[in-house]
Design an enzyme around this catalytic site. Structure first.
Site, PDB file in Angstrom:
ATOM      1  N   GLY B  57       0.857  -1.183   0.000  1.00  0.00           N
ATOM      2  CA  GLY B  57       0.000   0.000   0.000  1.00  0.00           C
ATOM      3  C   GLY B  57       0.893   1.233   0.000  1.00  0.00           C
ATOM      4  O   GLY B  57       1.756   1.372   0.870  1.00  0.00           O
ATOM      5  N   ALA B  58       0.701   2.113  -0.978  1.00  0.00           N
ATOM      6  CA  ALA B  58       1.643   3.218  -1.168  1.00  0.00           C
ATOM      7  C   ALA B  58       1.925   4.009   0.110  1.00  0.00           C
ATOM      8  O   ALA B  58       3.089   4.203   0.484  1.00  0.00           O
ATOM      9  CB  ALA B  58       1.135   4.133  -2.282  1.00  0.00           C
ATOM     10  N   GLN B 200      -6.425  -8.796  -3.379  1.00  0.00           N
ATOM     11  CA  GLN B 200      -6.348  -7.977  -2.159  1.00  0.00           C
ATOM     12  C   GLN B 200      -7.742  -7.727  -1.565  1.00  0.00           C
ATOM     13  O   GLN B 200      -7.879  -7.570  -0.354  1.00  0.00           O
ATOM     14  CB  GLN B 200      -5.687  -6.632  -2.461  1.00  0.00           C
ATOM     15  CG  GLN B 200      -4.215  -6.710  -2.832  1.00  0.00           C
ATOM     16  CD  GLN B 200      -4.009  -6.788  -4.338  1.00  0.00           C
ATOM     17  OE1 GLN B 200      -4.901  -7.205  -5.086  1.00  0.00           O
ATOM     18  NE2 GLN B 200      -2.839  -6.389  -4.790  1.00  0.00           N
ATOM     19  N   ASP B 241      -4.132   5.534  -7.437  1.00  0.00           N
ATOM     20  CA  ASP B 241      -2.672   5.450  -7.430  1.00  0.00           C
ATOM     21  C   ASP B 241      -2.012   6.699  -7.991  1.00  0.00           C
ATOM     22  O   ASP B 241      -1.007   7.173  -7.470  1.00  0.00           O
ATOM     23  CB  ASP B 241      -2.220   4.230  -8.232  1.00  0.00           C
ATOM     24  CG  ASP B 241      -2.372   2.966  -7.425  1.00  0.00           C
ATOM     25  OD1 ASP B 241      -3.392   2.268  -7.607  1.00  0.00           O
ATOM     26  OD2 ASP B 241      -1.500   2.694  -6.585  1.00  0.00           O
ATOM     27  N   ASN B 251      -5.636   3.610 -11.500  1.00  0.00           N
ATOM     28  CA  ASN B 251      -5.826   2.869 -10.248  1.00  0.00           C
ATOM     29  C   ASN B 251      -5.818   1.380 -10.591  1.00  0.00           C
ATOM     30  O   ASN B 251      -5.752   0.997 -11.767  1.00  0.00           O
ATOM     31  CB  ASN B 251      -7.135   3.291  -9.560  1.00  0.00           C
ATOM     32  CG  ASN B 251      -7.244   2.722  -8.159  1.00  0.00           C
ATOM     33  OD1 ASN B 251      -6.267   2.728  -7.406  1.00  0.00           O
ATOM     34  ND2 ASN B 251      -8.398   2.201  -7.799  1.00  0.00           N
TER      35      ASN B 251
END
Lengths: 349, 349
Positions: B57-58, B200, B241, B251
């Site tokens: 996760g960024a 996910q 994203d 995304n």
């Protein structure tokens, strides 16, 4: 009778082969890893193969059921025994329209033939007729579908689920049309959606395309829309399960999303299938009941648990694509284009 | 500093916990089956955890990288050693924008502090600042997102991938907004797309929603469009994203299809994420390069092979949703609505 003939054009065992006494089926649960042929000697064995999806696809289910009854009629040629066998087969896949239709045809033919050898011969002849008609219908869909795709200048195609010989007998519906196009045009390429939850695209369509020598790439279903937007395909071509009188159409879940993506990108969206899958008794897509299947199909992928074991699930097996998103419907009797109540009724007349 | 604080509101170990000397991470590869906490004692250990997606996760990647450098600086407080450690961390996930950003911040802070204990203290203070800022940004996104969803009358939400505490630290971006709404409104229900290929949604989002006590159903990605059409949700709410200056947004693959379905059904489509994910240097979605990931991700599901072993694959990790399909973008600085170059530029000023 391509469905029960020699090895497929793909060089693999036929999905069904009738030797005059017994039915030999390619076990689709073992694909793509093993080409296992199982021998089905009576109606109960056919019913078992349908239940566990060793034999699947609406047209192929109908052909198999017909031969199941023919085998039972040969063994015990009485109407009472045939009715018992019909009940067993009918219950194997209660939602498959072609199953009840084929069982009705064989029982009806036998009923008109008395008992004994004449009953057995009538049942067998009707089963062989169903097989032959299905094969002829598939060949016509493939030819007309390839004509349409060629006319539209289509080379790169997105498809969903499995609609080839494994579902329909040779040559298949949507995949039959794609294969026929590939015989005319060298540059055909297919994007294959994996088709969660049961992965018929990943397991079966890739296997068929490889045997046919047609270039392809496998994608997850969620990747389809973005690739269509990015210009990766010239058309979306799929089969269909049940089409309403106005052209709204139920097909394997995911089809509607592909139709939206095709419309947004301005590429054609084409259904290919038999007229027996058009149900004029259903007015619109709103009247189609959507079957919800077992939650375990979603909780698992490739046999492995991929979510908490008791996660609540929704698992609609189909979705409905409105007629307005459909460029054309290809059937064995011709092509409806545009797709509306008038063009579909003309096909059924 | 919610990301590294006490157990999550979901009652589970925090995705990251900083004890002042070491970093404790919930191993996301073991979820949802096991809540395994691993101790990360230096930057190399953090880099390893990022590479194998134990921490993902960024936003969370950035926080973890900051602490990785702080631990290395405490052990060997020289700029030369810190530069070496920075190179190791930077290479762990070359495409994660937040990784390079966090590494740059910590190295820059240390560079201004000389060497020895003052360098170590500066690195640690910067890592803690990144963590605190991230937590504050997440809290603001959740509050503003819940405000917007409440205003729109949204109760039933479709989401994609994982955007909760596991991706961002508490409370998450899109899932943080959903959780904040659920604290105000009892009737919140979430349709969770499984998010192939890496699942996910199935593995992580279901696990977070269960711990939060929020009602949900898991669906295959292909089922989303049909369920949106059938009226199953009031909105689609997802993270993002990378957003271009005009609002076109990359995304997780599948997002664009959900946006098309939302538009066709007339329900809102909302992005929730930090302003650091808006990239004004990119003019439109056409300029976003789409990463293609390893074919094995598609050939396998839940670890099992689901297609012929050498099937050719396309595996775009992202797709692009055009701004015209987006109802609103929620960030920690406010909400852009409608979404265009002007409203986004105003957020960044």
């Amino acid at each position: 009778m391509a469905a029960t003939g020699a090895p497929t054009r793909a060089g693999a065992p036929a999905p069904l082969r009738w030797d005059g006494e017994r039915l030999h089926a390619l076990d689709q649960t073992a694909l793509p890893w093993e080409e296992r042929v199982i021998e089905l000697a009576d109606g109960a064995a056919v019913a078992g193969a349908l239940r566990r999806l060793a034999v699947r696809g609406a047209p192929l289910i109908g052909v198999a059921a017909g031969y199941g009854l023919a085998m039972d009629a040969a063994r015990e040629p009485t109407l009472a025994a045939l009715d018992r066998a019909a009940a067993v087969l009918r219950s194997a896949r209660p939602t498959a329209a072609n199953l009840g239709w084929a069982v009705d045809r064989v029982v009806g033919a036998a009923r008109g033939a008395g008992a004994g050898p004449r009953l057995a011969a009538a049942a067998r002849a009707e089963a062989e007729a169903i097989d032959a008609e299905n094969a002829a219908a598939g060949a016509a869909q493939a030819r007309l579908g390839a004509d349409l795709l060629a006319e539209l200048g289509v080379r790169r195609i997105l498809t969903h689920c499995n609609t080839g010989a494994l579902a329909c007998g040779e040559p298949g519906s949507a995949l039959g049309a794609i294969a026929a196009l590939a015989q005319r045009e060298a540059a055909v390429h297919v994007l294959v959606c994996e088709t969660r939850p049961l992965l018929q695209g990943a397991r079966l369509t890739t296997w068929e395309l490889r045997r046919l020598g047609i270039a392809h790439d496998l994608v997850v279903d969620a990747a389809a829309a973005g690739l269509v937007r990015a210009g990766a395909v010239d058309a979306v071509v799929v089969g269909f399960d049940r089409m309403a009188a106005n052209g709204d159409t139920a097909n394997k879940v995911g089809t509607y999303g592909h139709a939206l993506a095709a419309q947004a990108a301005g590429v054609p969206f084409v259904f290919v299938g038999p007229t027996s899958s058009i149900d004029p008794a259903i007015a619109t897509g709103d009247d189609v009941e959507i079957e919800e299947r077992d939650a375990e199909e979603v909780r698992r992928a490739g046999g492995e648990l991929v979510a908490p074991a008791d996660t609540p699930v929704r698992n609609p097996a189909f979705d409905v694509t409105p007629a307005a998103l459909v460029t054309a419907v290809v059937t064995e009797r011709g092509v409806a284009r545009p797709v509306d109540a008038g063009t579909l009724a003309a096909l059924l007349r």
